[in-house]
Write a protein that holds these residues in place. Structure first.
Motif, PDB file in Angstrom:
ATOM      1  N   LEU A  27      12.068  -2.649  -6.502  1.00 28.41           N
ATOM      2  CA  LEU A  27      10.685  -3.044  -6.751  1.00 28.41           C
ATOM      3  C   LEU A  27      10.571  -3.647  -8.144  1.00 28.41           C
ATOM      4  O   LEU A  27      11.258  -3.242  -9.075  1.00 28.41           O
ATOM      5  N   ASP A  28       9.666  -4.620  -8.297  1.00 33.97           N
ATOM      6  CA  ASP A  28       9.435  -5.226  -9.602  1.00 33.97           C
ATOM      7  C   ASP A  28       8.450  -4.418 -10.433  1.00 33.97           C
ATOM      8  O   ASP A  28       8.509  -4.445 -11.671  1.00 33.97           O
ATOM      9  N   PHE A  29       7.533  -3.706  -9.762  1.00 36.46           N
ATOM     10  CA  PHE A  29       6.546  -2.866 -10.433  1.00 36.46           C
ATOM     11  C   PHE A  29       6.266  -1.645  -9.557  1.00 36.46           C
ATOM     12  O   PHE A  29       6.388  -1.708  -8.330  1.00 36.46           O
ATOM     13  N   ASN A  39       2.622   0.865  -4.511  1.00 31.69           N
ATOM     14  CA  ASN A  39       1.735   1.971  -4.884  1.00 31.69           C
ATOM     15  C   ASN A  39       2.347   3.288  -4.428  1.00 31.69           C
ATOM     16  O   ASN A  39       2.632   3.466  -3.239  1.00 31.69           O
ATOM     17  N   LEU A  40       2.544   4.213  -5.358  1.00 32.62           N
ATOM     18  CA  LEU A  40       3.112   5.500  -5.001  1.00 32.62           C
ATOM     19  C   LEU A  40       2.075   6.362  -4.285  1.00 32.62           C
ATOM     20  O   LEU A  40       0.955   6.527  -4.787  1.00 32.62           O
ATOM     21  N   PRO A  41       2.404   6.934  -3.126  1.00 33.06           N
ATOM     22  CA  PRO A  41       1.463   7.839  -2.457  1.00 33.06           C
ATOM     23  C   PRO A  41       1.281   9.139  -3.213  1.00 33.06           C
ATOM     24  O   PRO A  41       0.246   9.795  -3.111  1.00 33.06           O
ATOM     25  N   PRO A  58       0.821  -1.216   0.000  1.00 32.01           N
ATOM     26  CA  PRO A  58       0.000   0.000   0.000  1.00 32.01           C
ATOM     27  C   PRO A  58       0.852   1.261   0.000  1.00 32.01           C
ATOM     28  O   PRO A  58       2.036   1.246   0.362  1.00 32.01           O
ATOM     29  N   ALA A  59       0.223   2.369  -0.383  1.00 29.65           N
ATOM     30  CA  ALA A  59       0.943   3.640  -0.480  1.00 29.65           C
ATOM     31  C   ALA A  59       1.541   4.063   0.854  1.00 29.65           C
ATOM     32  O   ALA A  59       2.630   4.643   0.901  1.00 29.65           O
ATOM     33  N   ALA A  60       0.839   3.771   1.947  1.00 28.38           N
ATOM     34  CA  ALA A  60       1.341   4.168   3.264  1.00 28.38           C
ATOM     35  C   ALA A  60       2.667   3.503   3.581  1.00 28.38           C
ATOM     36  O   ALA A  60       3.523   4.090   4.246  1.00 28.38           O
ATOM     37  N   ALA A  61       2.848   2.273   3.106  1.00 34.11           N
ATOM     38  CA  ALA A  61       4.115   1.574   3.333  1.00 34.11           C
ATOM     39  C   ALA A  61       5.205   2.108   2.417  1.00 34.11           C
ATOM     40  O   ALA A  61       6.360   2.267   2.821  1.00 34.11           O
ATOM     41  N   VAL A  62       4.841   2.402   1.176  1.00 33.80           N
ATOM     42  CA  VAL A  62       5.818   2.894   0.205  1.00 33.80           C
ATOM     43  C   VAL A  62       6.359   4.264   0.611  1.00 33.80           C
ATOM     44  O   VAL A  62       7.473   4.637   0.264  1.00 33.80           O
TER      45      VAL A  62
END
Length: 275
Positions: free
Chosen positions: A211-213, A195-197, A168-172
């Motif tokens: 990251l792979d994606f 996921n980019l925040p 999730p964005a929060a982790a990224v």
């Protein structure tokens, strides 16, 4: 080696101390797939396609009739969608409410991911399976992220390399944390998507574990005029960039101006990819 079928995978799950209590073959319209039952609700699986729109046929079909896109192009993979099926009609749902305590959330998250993997891989679907992981699970599990799920898949005769764990964005947003998570999941055979925040966060991707994606909300990127720089920077990093939540043909047409390759969202989900 012939991959196991859905009924065979459900039979193997019956021997698992937790999954055996909650996974079973469905009934009626869902008789060919697995369902999960816990806490008075029944969950089943659907899959939203992620398309490679550099394939010429898909571009042409969408300009005239988005619903015909299923017949064209290549699918990178599919993102699992959890459906609640204990009512008159299966509908998308988020079973991970704020009221759940951490142990219950971890159990439910693991159950849902096992369900989706069984229905996807057991049905011999092609491409990658993208599975979201709840932010609170990432914080509740202290170390060895991915070990438990990888062990289950291997014991079922399934390949973790077919699965993309979607952070999730929060982790990224937390550079050190996402670096640790990425390395841990990859160590156990998974691919990892982040996921980019926000669009600017892609500048930090090169400092993270590989990251792979990378995924970005198409509406936000278009609103902030960030599609072109995102595509350019992702190309320099050589990390595939997926624009998610593409809502309509107007958004898709705008994305097409910037050599966007991978897309997903409501515009393409109309293809009825429910397994």
């Amino acid at each position: 080696m012939i991959p196991p079928t859905i009924p065979e995978l459900v039979a193997r799950a019956a021997e698992h101390p937790f999954l055996g209590e909650h996974l079973a073959m469905g009934t009626g319209a869902r008789a060919a797939q697995a369902v999960a039952r816990r806490g008075g609700i029944e969950l089943c699986s659907a899959y939203e396609p992620i398309y490679d729109v550099t394939v010429h046929g898909l571009e042409q079909s969408l300009s005239a009739e988005p619903a015909s896109a299923e017949r064209f192009g290549d699918e990178l993979g599919f993102q699992a969608v959890t459906l609640r099926a204990d009512g008159p009609q299966a509908v998308p749902c988020d079973p991970f409410g704020d009221t759940l305590d951490d142990p219950e959330l971890v159990a439910l998250d693991r159950m849902a991911r096992a369900l989706h993997a069984i229905n996807f891989l057991g049905a011999k679907q092609h491409g990658l399976l993208f599975l979201r992981v709840h932010e609170r699970l990432l914080k509740s599990v202290k170390y060895d992220h991915g070990r438990h799920f990888s062990n289950i898949l291997v014991s079922f005769g399934l390949n973790p390399g077919r699965i993309v764990i979607e952070l999730p964005a929060a982790a990224v947003a937390h550079r050190t944390f996402v670096g640790y998570l990425t390395k841990s999941y990859q160590r156990y055979g998974f691919k990892v998507a982040g996921n980019l925040p926000n669009a600017g966060q892609i500048l930090s991707v090169s400092d993270m574990a590989r990251l792979d994606f990378v995924k970005m909300d198409a509406g936000i990127a278009l609103r902030d005029s960030m599609v072109k720089p995102l595509v350019s920077y992702a190309a320099r990093l050589r990390i595939p960039l997926i624009f998610s939540r593409v809502a309509d043909a107007a958004q898709f047409d705008l994305l097409q101006q910037y050599d966007v390759r991978f897309v997903q969202g409501p515009l393409f989900a109309a293809q009825d990819k429910i397994v």
